[in-house]
Design a protein around this motif. Structure first.
Motif, short mmCIF file in Angstrom:
data_model
loop_
_atom_site.label_atom_id
_atom_site.label_comp_id
_atom_site.label_asym_id
_atom_site.label_seq_id
_atom_site.Cartn_x
_atom_site.Cartn_y
_atom_site.Cartn_z
N ALA A 1 -16.32 6.14 -14.49
CA ALA A 1 -15.04 5.70 -13.91
C ALA A 1 -15.04 6.44 -12.71
O ALA A 1 -15.59 7.26 -12.01
N ILE A 2 -13.66 6.04 -11.90
CA ILE A 2 -13.30 6.62 -10.88
C ILE A 2 -12.66 7.86 -10.98
O ILE A 2 -12.02 8.22 -11.91
N MET B 1 1.29 7.25 -6.51
CA MET B 1 0.27 8.08 -7.07
C MET B 1 0.63 9.49 -6.97
O MET B 1 -0.08 10.46 -7.45
N ILE C 1 -6.31 3.93 -0.63
CA ILE C 1 -4.99 3.44 -0.28
C ILE C 1 -4.62 4.04 1.24
O ILE C 1 -4.10 3.29 2.09
N SER D 1 -7.24 13.23 -15.59
CA SER D 1 -7.91 14.21 -14.94
C SER D 1 -7.42 15.71 -14.80
O SER D 1 -8.06 16.58 -14.98
N MET E 1 -8.40 6.44 -5.64
CA MET E 1 -7.33 5.81 -5.19
C MET E 1 -6.54 6.42 -3.98
O MET E 1 -6.21 5.30 -3.03
N ILE F 1 -3.81 1.72 4.35
CA ILE F 1 -2.46 2.09 5.00
C ILE F 1 -2.87 1.89 6.37
O ILE F 1 -2.17 1.13 7.22
N SER G 1 -4.84 15.71 2.42
CA SER G 1 -4.40 16.39 1.22
C SER G 1 -5.22 16.09 -0.09
O SER G 1 -5.31 16.75 -1.13
N TYR H 1 -5.58 16.75 -12.39
CA TYR H 1 -5.27 17.19 -11.00
C TYR H 1 -3.97 16.57 -10.46
O TYR H 1 -3.40 15.79 -10.88
N SER H 2 -3.54 17.50 -9.58
CA SER H 2 -2.40 17.11 -8.86
C SER H 2 -2.52 16.40 -7.67
O SER H 2 -3.28 16.87 -6.93
N ARG H 3 -1.74 15.46 -7.25
CA ARG H 3 -2.17 14.61 -6.05
C ARG H 3 -0.89 14.53 -5.01
O ARG H 3 0.05 14.21 -5.75
N MET H 4 -1.00 15.04 -3.90
CA MET H 4 0.00 15.25 -3.05
C MET H 4 1.27 15.73 -3.49
O MET H 4 2.31 15.27 -3.20
N PHE I 1 2.16 1.81 -3.51
CA PHE I 1 1.00 2.46 -4.32
C PHE I 1 0.73 3.83 -3.92
O PHE I 1 0.70 4.60 -5.04
N LEU I 2 0.85 4.38 -2.69
CA LEU I 2 0.57 5.71 -2.40
C LEU I 2 1.87 6.68 -3.02
O LEU I 2 1.49 7.59 -3.58
N PHE J 1 3.88 18.48 -2.87
CA PHE J 1 4.05 19.36 -2.11
C PHE J 1 5.45 20.40 -2.46
O PHE J 1 5.91 20.87 -1.91
N ASP K 1 -2.19 13.58 -12.26
CA ASP K 1 -3.08 12.55 -12.97
C ASP K 1 -3.26 13.03 -14.07
O ASP K 1 -3.84 13.83 -14.33
N PHE L 1 -7.91 0.04 -14.09
CA PHE L 1 -9.05 -0.11 -13.38
C PHE L 1 -10.17 1.01 -13.91
O PHE L 1 -11.28 0.56 -14.03
N ARG L 2 -9.55 2.13 -14.25
CA ARG L 2 -10.50 3.08 -14.99
C ARG L 2 -11.10 2.66 -16.24
O ARG L 2 -12.19 2.91 -16.33
N PHE M 1 0.89 -1.35 -0.07
CA PHE M 1 0.16 -0.08 -0.05
C PHE M 1 0.93 1.38 0.18
O PHE M 1 0.60 2.38 -0.77
N LEU M 2 2.11 1.17 0.77
CA LEU M 2 2.91 2.34 0.78
C LEU M 2 3.30 2.81 -0.75
O LEU M 2 3.61 3.95 -1.02
N GLU N 1 -4.23 1.74 -11.65
CA GLU N 1 -5.24 2.86 -11.66
C GLU N 1 -5.87 2.96 -12.90
O GLU N 1 -7.05 3.16 -13.21
#
Lengths: 500, 149
Positions: free
Chosen positions: B33-34, A181, B43, A188, B39, B47, B22, A190-193, A177-178, A195, A185, A451-452, A174-175, A448
């Motif tokens: 879709a998602i 990500m 996740i 879409s 995700m 965790i 965040s 979008y920015s994820r995490m 995977f995080l 910083f 993205d 899956f989408r 899981f770590l 991901e």
């Protein structure tokens, strides 16, 4: 015969003086890395990735497979000479290799193990050459739902099989995977995490593996201070060539070991170490003189070395045909494929067949170089190891720093290397397996995406993963793996309670 | 051993909460879709669940692994290596990559590997020189220079 035709084209691409030199260099580096305790195939490949940044695709991948194969050869040298395995798969080599050394047959043990390694490597490569196109031919019919389930299967297998604790392995999955990500993205926008602006394109995979396997190992070695008192052997070159009687004795065990190694190598999460343990047990079982095992049985040594090296091409089969790596080493190879702009998965052999077949041809060439060098150049490897060992910490750390800067010429990735280096040290000390982390880090965006796509095609219907025959079959395999694993753990718990 | 693992697990728990927060503004679905938030949120929850499960396992351990986490004298050496790494990274922008790595190597050889000064100097010059030949001349990957080199 399509495999043979493609392989010949692969040889045509790889047989240039530059590529051959690179493969030879990789094989030598791999052998020395394999000899050094603490540094295994994952660390060897991770440390060499920065060097491939300035190379053409084929040369870069040929270097990495040369290192991968070389580590498998190298581990056996210190195992046989001083009973100190260079890496985990070489543990079983010491069982009979070192007693042979004590009996004054060390030269023969090194010779027969090199031949068995070569035989195992060739066996696995032949299976890869003719088996991979068949598997890829079937897999090409898969849709997004099947791909997604395949990715989940790869992650599940490695989580269940890597390490003793499933909880730890799942947490690492899981770590990974995080971390995979982080960034923009691309569907879409979008920015994820994110910083820091350098993270827009995600956490660099190369920096993460250099940190985990390079700096992590450096810190571990600083604490453990593992050194190998390896001295030049006192036998002549002639003693390293086994006689006809020895070769005759070793052929059947080599064949059995190679078959087991290839099959175990294909399984995600298993790899060389498991292959050597199984092949040794099988060989002892079928032997007419099992009592000789552990006291210098040639059959045991030949079988173990054959299976160890056959596991490398075996592990490449699911990687090249399905895009699913089964170990830390092949996960790093997968990252390298992505780094070169290739798309791992069933279409890899169609869209980038030239590169894939050249890489396989490179493995054949590396295997050949390694046979010759591991018989003729043993004194050179020992001298190199004596020189490097005293300066290992400084040299590996310096290479990690330079490699991290070479990724994109900024210091941001060097900080990433330092952070993951400290984490890598803690993971190793606390027995948190890193292979699931690396695998999910690499597979996260692909998983991901599939899956989408699967959901979009099914108009948002989640049952798509359980109603299509292949994806349902894969789901049942995943379920079975977890049930089997939990049952095993439950029974183990009960039996330990009863014993107490 | 258990204490250090607990700290690490708590760090992961904080990380998962931070990741969830965040990504809280990101949509979880997008038509059929998602969405981009699905995700990371899923996740993060997984965790947190795995961390809590592991904490539970640790708490239930009857015979926790005893003994010190670090080998004797190791914390000082480890901290020194990490500090030298940090200094090397900080020095890269001002002194240049090769100069900084050269300094790092000398310090590690002297203070960690306990080699003599002349040996350390020779090894650092040779190794940095080989790396320069590989990266700059062979692979044509010119690494950033600085004040000195």
């Amino acid at each position: 015969m399509t495999g043979l035709h493609d392989l010949i084209l692969g040889f045509a691409a790889v047989l240039s003086p530059y590529n051959l030199l690179v493969i030879f260099f990789g094989s030598m580096v791999g052998t020395v890395v394999g000899m050094l305790p603490g540094l295994g195939p994952s660390a060897g490949i991770a440390l060499m990735i920065p060097l491939t940044l300035g190379m053409p695709k084929i040369a870069g991948l040929a270097l990495l497979v040369g290192v991968y194969m070389g580590t498998m050869y190298g581990g056996r040298i210190s195992s046989i000479l001083i009973n100190t395995p260079g890496d985990a798969p070489a543990i079983m080599t010491a069982m009979d290799g070192y007693p042979l050394m004590q009996q004054g047959r060390g030269g023969m043990a090194l010779g027969i193990s090199a031949i068995a390694s070569f035989f195992g490597g060739c066996f696995g490569l032949v299976v890869l050459t003719f088996g991979a196109p068949v598997i890829a031919g079937y897999a090409i019919r898969f849709g997004s739902a099947e791909y997604f389930m395949l990715m989940v299967m790869g992650l599940s297998f490695i989580s269940v099989l890597a390490g003793k604790s499933i909880t730890k392995a799942l947490l690492m999955t899981f770590l990974g995977f995080l971390v995979g990500m982080v960034g923009s993205d691309y569907v879409s926008g979008y920015s994820r995490m994110v910083f820091h602006q350098e993270l827009i394109e995600g956490v660099d995979f190369v920096a993460v593996i250099i940190g985990l396997y390079g700096i992590g190992e450096v810190l571990f070695n600083v604490e453990k201070r593992v050194t190998v008192a390896l001295e030049q052997p006192h036998f002549s070159l002639r003693q390293m060539f086994p006689g006809a009687q020895d070769i005759k004795k070793a052929i059947a065990p080599m064949l059995r070991g190679s078959l087991i190694g290839t099959l175990v190598g294909i399984l995600p999460g298993a790899g060389g170490t498991t292959a050597t343990f199984i092949s040794y047990a099988v060989e002892k079982k079928v032997s007419k003189t099992p009592e000789k095992f552990g006291q210098g049985a040639l059959e045991g040594l030949a079988s173990v070395e054959g299976s160890n090296n056959a596991s490398v091409p075996g592990a490449l089969i699911p990687l090249l045909t399905l895009g699913i790596p089964g170990s830390g080493g092949t996960a790093i190879m997968l990252g390298a494929l992505i780094m070169y702009g290739l798309k791992p998965g069933p279409l890899l052999m169609v869209e980038s067949g030239d590169v894939v077949w050249a890489t396989i041809a490179g493995l054949y060439a590396a295997n050949f170089f390694l046979l010759i060098s591991n018989i003729l150049l043993i004194p050179l490897f020992i001298s190199l190891m004596q020189i490097i060992q005293k300066r290992l910490t400084a040299t590996v750390a310096a290479l990690c720093l330079l490699g991290a800067v070479a990724i994109n010429y900024t210091t941001f990735n060097v900080w990433v290397v330092v952070v993951f280096g400290v984490l890598g040290y803690l993971f190793k000390k606390l027995n948190y397996p890193t292979a699931p982390f690396i695998l999910s880090l690499v597979l996260a965006p692909l998983t991901e995406n599939y899956f989408r796509q699967a959901l979009m095609l099914a108009r948002g219907d989640f049952t798509v993963f359980f109603t299509r025959p292949i994806s349902l079959s894969i789901f049942l395999v995943i379920l079975g793996t977890f049930v089997f694993s939990f049952l095993k753990k439950f029974r183990h718990g009960k039996s330990s309670q009863a014993a107490a | 051993m258990r204490k250090i693992e607990m700290f690490l697990l708590l760090f992961f728990l904080v990380l998962s909460v931070g990741a969830y927060v965040s990504c809280s503004h990101l949509p979880v679905d997008a038509g059929y879709a998602i969405g981009p938030g699905f995700m990371p949120k899923a996740i993060s929850v997984l965790i947190a669940a795995a961390v809590l499960l592991r904490i539970g396992e640790l708490a239930r351990l009857k015979d926790p692994e005893k003994g010190r986490f670090f080998a004797e004298g190791a914390p000082r050496c480890l901290l020194l290596v990490v500090a030298l790494l940090v200094l090397a990274v900080l020095g890269m922008e001002s002194l240049g990559v090769y100069t900084s790595v050269f300094g790092f190597m000398i310090a590690v050889l002297l203070f960690i590997s306990r080699q003599a000064l002349v040996q350390s100097l020779m090894a650092s010059v040779a190794t940095t020189g080989v790396f320069y030949l590989i990266f700059d001349l062979w692979l044509k990957l010119p690494l950033p220079g600085g004040l000195l080199f």
